[in-house]
Design an enzyme around this catalytic site. Structure first.
Site, PDB file in Angstrom:
ATOM      1  N   GLU A 198      -2.497   7.897  -6.418  1.00 41.54           N
ATOM      2  CA  GLU A 198      -2.467   7.103  -7.642  1.00 41.54           C
ATOM      3  C   GLU A 198      -3.433   7.661  -8.675  1.00 41.54           C
ATOM      4  O   GLU A 198      -4.621   7.797  -8.366  1.00 41.54           O
ATOM      5  CB  GLU A 198      -2.794   5.636  -7.326  1.00 41.54           C
TER       6      GLU A 198
ATOM      7  N   HIS B 277       0.272  -0.119 -10.097  1.00 45.95           N
ATOM      8  CA  HIS B 277      -0.541  -0.925  -9.173  1.00 45.95           C
ATOM      9  C   HIS B 277      -1.037  -2.200  -9.867  1.00 45.95           C
ATOM     10  O   HIS B 277      -2.232  -2.412 -10.059  1.00 45.95           O
ATOM     11  CB  HIS B 277      -1.725  -0.119  -8.645  1.00 45.95           C
TER      12      HIS B 277
ATOM     13  N   ARG C 164       0.838  -1.192   0.000  1.00 48.50           N
ATOM     14  CA  ARG C 164       0.000   0.000   0.000  1.00 48.50           C
ATOM     15  C   ARG C 164       0.875   1.244   0.000  1.00 48.50           C
ATOM     16  O   ARG C 164       1.866   1.329   0.732  1.00 48.50           O
ATOM     17  CB  ARG C 164      -0.915   0.032   1.247  1.00 48.50           C
TER      18      ARG C 164
END
Length: 571
Positions: free
Chosen positions: A307, A325, A278
């Site tokens: 993000e 990601h 994370r």
């Protein structure tokens, strides 16, 4: 698009527990039927019919939901405004990481009962707001573990051999063998911070490369981690020993900035860092400073605080490898997560069970056949105690007696709290939010246990509740699958009283001859049948009577002169 059975069942009304005082100083209390509080049934949160999928998921997710009899609306890529509109009439919502399930979204979701996260992390879901609303949050903690672990291992290999940089150089027409001198992994030390499913998969795979694995986890015991080859050490001993560090913890206040300026300073110079967990676990500013000084030799990042990241300094650093990601972005993980979350929601809808609960562990017990009647008993006795004490504040002592109830406190405590809150809350009260709402209402519920229950309940167990600072206490047990009342304010019932609604409860002098005739006259005039009658032992010259009715009485004024106390309960 919306798909599902041709003729879906009508939405079943939410069940409720209604604690209603019919006597007292207010002369109209018996005549007025209080507004029914929003209290969902003990067993399930309600009838699940329509599920919105707001992120892209494997088609198997929709297919499994439809096969389970649910209507499915699949609309990935919704704007915030569109999501607020679409969610209003849905009982279920399935997301990946793109959809942000905020308090505003939850407030707009008038019928929402469950949020399913197809993946592990739930930081895109406001779990506290969901809990307060009584909405269950579930995830698929195992669905993407292998994919995330494999990406982490790939990142470690790329850091060791600078594979992405060398590949980019080749595409630019260069042939620079000396620039990309790497290192072997054999004999190097890997620090694994977080030894859950993903951390242990990374550790065992990197051991195959000859790496020594050390780690830290506040929950996993050193004995357990030793079984998969990881030596646990305090963090202060880990920092200076590692050639590589990889993090696999959730993003919590205690893990935010776990790697920072202070901890980087304690690391071996040139340490390599991997974060596929994370964004925020590694302080990005501190990481950039460590890279610039050479204290950190390289970093591989799949996640970022923001993000996509707007600050490009870290992404553009020559010693940083990064991905957008991609930890769960494999066909296998997406299929697995979509399948698992769909099956979990179908199992919940059909009453088979609960898995992957983030905030409703007590509710998961409500699906076990042996615990259902005990949860119903806890709520019923809580409702009765609330009515006796005329309050939902103070301290309630819950005592479980008998070895069958040794582990029952985890689900009986919220069940009792839900019963105590019934009738006084504007919000829906479920096993998901009962303890939180109780705390906010000033109600403290504590639980104790004793292994020995008195006869005749030694083999089944006995549940006792008392409202501290008052004489009010109740006790009950379960016979077969029926919750029954054993004791009320010190008066015992020779024959246990089934707690099935509606029931009329009154206390009167043992010598009062007119109570039953008066009650019979009231029932006759109202066309209501008397279904059961139980009388207690005599305490201080008075007896309690519990009367099962076919329907509640709307007017008890004629009964009140013969009774010291009278009220009705809808359980």
């Amino acid at each position: 698009m919306e798909t599902g059975p041709n003729e879906p069942e009508k939405r079943a009304p939410l069940g409720a527990l209604l604690a209603r005082r019919a006597g007292g100083s207010n002369p109209s209390a018996a005549e007025e039927r209080p507004s029914r509080p929003s209290v969902r049934p003990v067993m399930a949160l309600g009838k699940l019919q329509k599920v919105l999928i707001s992120d892209s998921l494997d088609p198997c997710c929709r297919e499994i939901l439809q096969a389970g009899g649910l209507r499915v609306q699949e609309k990935p890529g919704l704007s915030k405004e569109e999501l607020l509109r679409e969610i209003r009439d849905c009982e279920g919502l399935i997301v990946r990481s793109a959809t942000k399930v905020t308090a505003e979204v939850l407030a707009a979701a008038e019928r929402l009962q469950v949020v399913g996260r197809a993946g592990t992390g739930v930081d895109n879901v406001d779990v506290e707001a969901a809990t307060r609303k009584g909405v269950l949050v579930m995830n698929t903690p195992t669905g993407n573990s292998l994919s995330a672990a494999e990406l982490t291992c790939g990142m470690i290999l790329c850091l060791a051999r600078q594979i992405p940089q060398a590949a980019a150089s080749m595409k630019e027409g260069k042939w620079d063998r000396k620039k990309y001198m790497g290192m072997e992994l054999n004999g190097k030390t890997l620090g694994v911070l977080g030894l859950g499913r993903i951390g242990r998969e990374v550790a065992t795979r990197m051991q195959a490369f000859g790496m020594k694995t050390i780690g830290y986890d506040p929950i996993i015991t050193p004995e357990t981690s030793a079984t998969f080859g990881v030596e646990q050490l305090p963090l202060e001993q880990i920092w200076p020993r590692c050639d590589f560090i990889t993090v696999h913890t959730p993003l919590l206040p205690s893990t935010t900035g776990l790697l920072n300026d202070s901890t980087f300073a304690k690391c071996r110079r040139g340490v390599q860092v991997v974060n596929c967990a994370r964004g925020g676990i590694v302080d990005e500013g501190a990481l950039l400073r460590a890279l610039q000084s050479g204290q950190c030799g390289g970093a591989a990042l799949d996640v970022f605080t923001q993000e996509p990241p707007k600050d490009r300094d870290l992404v553009n650093h020559p010693n940083v490898i990064c991905c957008p990601h991609l930890g769960a972005s494999t066909r296998e993980a997406q299929s697995r997560c979509g399948k698992e979350i769909a099956m979990q929601i179908v199992d919940m809808a059909t009453g088979k069970g609960l898995a992957g609960t983030v905030n409703g562990q007590a509710l998961s017990k409500a699906f076990a056949p042996q615990t259902k009647p005990w949860i119903a008993l806890g709520r019923a006795l809580g409702t009765m105690l609330h009515t006796l004490g005329k309050q939902a504040q103070g301290s309630v002592q819950v005592c479980t007696l008998g070895t069958p109830l040794r582990e029952a406190g985890s689900y009986l405590t919220p069940a009792v709290a839900a019963g105590m809150l019934a009738g006084g809350m504007q919000k829906e009260v479920t096993l998901v939010n009962a303890l939180l709402l109780a705390q906010e209402a000033g109600l403290k519920v504590t639980t104790t246990h004793g292994d020995v229950a008195p006869e005749p309940d030694s083999s089944t167990g006995l549940l006792q509740l008392s409202l501290q600072g008052t004489p009010h206490r109740v006790a009950g047990t379960v016979q077969g699958s029926t919750p029954v009342l054993r004791e009320l304010n010190g008066a015992t019932f020779k024959q246990p009283v089934p707690l099935a609604s509606p029931i009329l409860i009154y206390r009167a002098k043992a010598t009062e001859p007119n109570t039953l005739p008066t009650l019979a006259g009231l029932l006759g005039k109202a066309g209501i049948q008397l279904q059961s009658y139980h009388s207690s032992s005599t305490v201080a010259g008075e007896k309690w009577s519990v009367v099962g009715l076919s329907a509640p009485l709307s007017n008890l004024s004629e009964l009140k002169p013969q009774a010291t106390e009278v009220f009705q309960l809808h359980l």
